[in-house]
Design an enzyme around this catalytic site. Structure first.
Site, mmCIF file in Angstrom:
data_model
loop_
_atom_site.group_PDB
_atom_site.id
_atom_site.type_symbol
_atom_site.label_atom_id
_atom_site.label_comp_id
_atom_site.label_asym_id
_atom_site.label_seq_id
_atom_site.Cartn_x
_atom_site.Cartn_y
_atom_site.Cartn_z
ATOM 1 N N LYS A 112 0.773 -1.062 0.024
ATOM 2 C CA LYS A 112 -0.014 -0.146 -0.113
ATOM 3 C C LYS A 112 0.846 1.025 -0.030
ATOM 4 C CE LYS A 112 -4.231 -1.880 1.988
ATOM 5 N NZ LYS A 112 -5.511 -1.798 2.244
ATOM 6 N N LYS A 192 -6.138 -9.204 -9.038
ATOM 7 C CA LYS A 192 -7.624 -9.271 -8.293
ATOM 8 C C LYS A 192 -8.612 -8.523 -8.507
ATOM 9 C CE LYS A 192 -8.053 -7.607 -3.635
ATOM 10 N NZ LYS A 192 -9.221 -7.382 -2.804
ATOM 11 N N LYS A 195 -12.730 -3.671 -6.025
ATOM 12 C CA LYS A 195 -13.676 -2.220 -5.850
ATOM 13 C C LYS A 195 -12.874 -1.137 -6.711
ATOM 14 C CE LYS A 195 -15.478 -3.129 -1.366
ATOM 15 N NZ LYS A 195 -14.010 -3.134 -0.982
HETATM 16 N N1 AQP Z 1 -11.467 -10.365 -5.772
HETATM 17 C C1 AQP Z 1 -11.765 -10.888 -4.476
HETATM 18 N N2 AQP Z 1 -11.794 -12.180 -4.321
HETATM 19 C C2 AQP Z 1 -12.141 -12.647 -3.425
HETATM 20 N N3 AQP Z 1 -12.760 -11.881 -2.168
HETATM 21 C C3 AQP Z 1 -12.404 -10.790 -2.308
HETATM 22 N N4 AQP Z 1 -12.438 -9.736 -1.504
HETATM 23 C C4 AQP Z 1 -12.171 -8.519 -1.829
HETATM 24 N N5 AQP Z 1 -11.834 -8.727 -3.235
HETATM 25 C C5 AQP Z 1 -11.795 -10.035 -3.474
HETATM 26 C C6 AQP Z 1 -13.117 -10.032 -0.031
HETATM 27 O O1 AQP Z 1 -14.063 -9.070 0.273
HETATM 28 C C7 AQP Z 1 -14.004 -8.703 1.690
HETATM 29 C C8 AQP Z 1 -14.222 -7.264 1.940
HETATM 30 O O2 AQP Z 1 -12.893 -6.553 1.194
HETATM 31 P P1 AQP Z 1 -12.502 -5.111 1.820
HETATM 32 O O3 AQP Z 1 -13.564 -4.312 1.183
HETATM 33 O O4 AQP Z 1 -12.370 -5.045 2.864
HETATM 34 O O5 AQP Z 1 -11.065 -4.898 1.014
HETATM 35 P P2 AQP Z 1 -10.368 -5.533 -0.246
HETATM 36 O O6 AQP Z 1 -9.668 -6.926 -0.155
HETATM 37 O O7 AQP Z 1 -9.250 -4.341 -0.451
HETATM 38 O O8 AQP Z 1 -11.539 -5.358 -1.412
HETATM 39 P P3 AQP Z 1 -11.403 -4.633 -2.785
HETATM 40 O O9 AQP Z 1 -12.899 -4.899 -3.318
HETATM 41 O O10 AQP Z 1 -10.194 -5.116 -3.576
HETATM 42 O O11 AQP Z 1 -11.282 -3.305 -2.521
HETATM 43 P P4 AQP Z 1 -10.217 -2.125 -2.751
HETATM 44 O O12 AQP Z 1 -10.288 -1.882 -4.270
HETATM 45 O O13 AQP Z 1 -10.836 -0.958 -1.883
HETATM 46 O O14 AQP Z 1 -9.064 -2.680 -2.402
HETATM 47 C C9 AQP Z 1 -12.667 -9.208 2.224
HETATM 48 O O15 AQP Z 1 -12.955 -10.308 3.001
HETATM 49 C C10 AQP Z 1 -12.070 -9.643 0.878
HETATM 50 O O16 AQP Z 1 -11.105 -10.471 1.170
#
Ligand code: AQP
Length: 323
Positions: A112, A192, A195
């Site tokens: 990060k 991955k 969001k």
């Molecule tokens: N691609 C993914 N596959 C499986 N699980 C996922 N999660 C996120 N992306 C995937 C799971 O969703 C939960 C919530 O995630 P988060 O919002 O706390 O953070 P993150 O992992 O950083 O999610 P994003 O969607 O990728 O958001 P950004 O873009 O903001 O970083 C977690 O349990 C995560 O494992």
């Protein structure tokens, strides 16, 4: 009875990865005998310096989606982290039980810091995460493998606190439940599904209509083999599609391979698109219904319960510390 805590950041529109990797399992946990806290961890998302209007709308949308996804509110509490200031209060206290070296070793800090710049928030957020878990004395945390390091840190912090002041915090364990698939972008299967990514064609959002979903799967990146086989090192794209199909249908990779052994990629992509559309449609319909309803009473009751639970821990910690 177990106490479960998990969180989701309101950093953008919720996608299929969030559902299959986390929320689907939360729905399951909410229907077994647990006390569950599912939290929209908005204080964490401040580390990305979001636009205030967007953040507000994402918080509301994510809370509604948790309800729309079918989380059983009889034994689960959903709330936004910033509405329970005890999270941040406990985080300050716990920071005195965390070593700087431990934070420096967090792989997510290194990742990060490269993308967000190295401010103190992305250095210390694992302590806030420990506080999120410990504020309700959760003993089970459903998280993916990428969060194992943070959970270990939480245990270390809890153990140090307990060694000095007595048995206050349980040492939380990673959820024993099956961890969900880690979905990759349909366009860039090395990254991955996320969001905050700009890769809208590689991401299936909760409110994509069937046409959009089918188009995205149709144009998903695979390889030229035309053999439906799970192989993460050489066939990332098709393995990702197998993961999605397997996760939605409760099948193993082998079962999916067997079902589609005589199919070509085009046919398989359509089958995956169909089952994803079928999976997301009722969630989206429920979400639209909730958009018309006033859910402020539900939000208020949930919040009061979260605050009461957090306050109990803070009272205990304050007494123990002499505050
Ligand atoms: N691609 C993914 N596959 C499986 N699980 C996922 N999660 C996120 N992306 C995937 C799971 O969703 C939960 C919530 O995630 P988060 O919002 O706390 O953070 P993150 O992992 O950083 O999610 P994003 O969607 O990728 O958001 P950004 O873009 O903001 O970083 C977690 O349990 C995560 O494992």
């Amino acid at each position: 009875m177990k106490t479960v805590f998990s969180g989701i950041q309101p950093t953008g529109k919720v996608h299929l990865g969030n559902f299959l990797g986390a929320i689907k399992n939360w729905v399951h946990l909410s229907n077994v005998e647990n006390k569950n806290f599912f939290c929209v961890v908005d204080l964490h998302s401040i580390t990305t310096h979001p636009d205030p209007m967007e953040l507000k709308s994402n918080i509301e949308q994510t809370l509604k989606l948790l309800i729309a996804a079918g989380i059983n509110l009889d034994n689960s509490i959903i709330y936004a982290q910033s509405s329970v200031p005890q999270h941040a209060y406990l985080s300050w206290i716990l920071s005195s039980f965390c070593q700087v070296g431990e934070l420096q070793r967090m792989t997510q800090y290194k990742e990060k810091a490269d993308s967000l710049g190295s401010h103190a928030g992305i250095f210390t957020y694992p302590v806030l995460m420990a506080s999120d878990i410990l504020i309700h004395k959760a003993n089970e945390v459903p998280v993916g493998d990428d969060q194992t390091q943070h959970l270990e840190l939480t245990r270390n912090i809890a153990e140090r606190f307990n060694n000095k002041y007595g048995d206050v915090f349980p040492l939380p364990e990673k959820s024993s439940g099956k961890s969900g698939a880690r979905l990759m972008s349909l366009k860039h299967p090395d990254s991955k599904m996320s969001k905050s990514s700009d890769d809208i064609n590689g991401t299936i959002y909760f409110d994509d209509d069937k046409d959009t979903i089918m188009k995205k799967f149709k144009s998903s990146v695979t390889d030229s083999d035309d053999i439906i086989q799970y192989n993460l090192s050489e066939k990332k794209g098709i393995s990702n599609l197998i993961d999605i199909y397997a996760s939605i249908n409760g099948m193993s990779h082998k079962e999916v391979e067997k079902t589609f052994m005589d199919s070509r990629y085009g046919e398989f992509k359509m089958a995956v698109g169909e089952c994803v559309a079928e999976y997301l449609n009722p969630i989206n319909l429920k979400f639209i219904e909730l958009e018309k309803e006033n859910i402020s009473e539900i939000v208020k009751i949930n919040l009061q319960e979260a605050q009461a639970s957090a306050e109990l821990t803070i009272q205990e910690v304050n007494n123990i510390l002499g505050l």
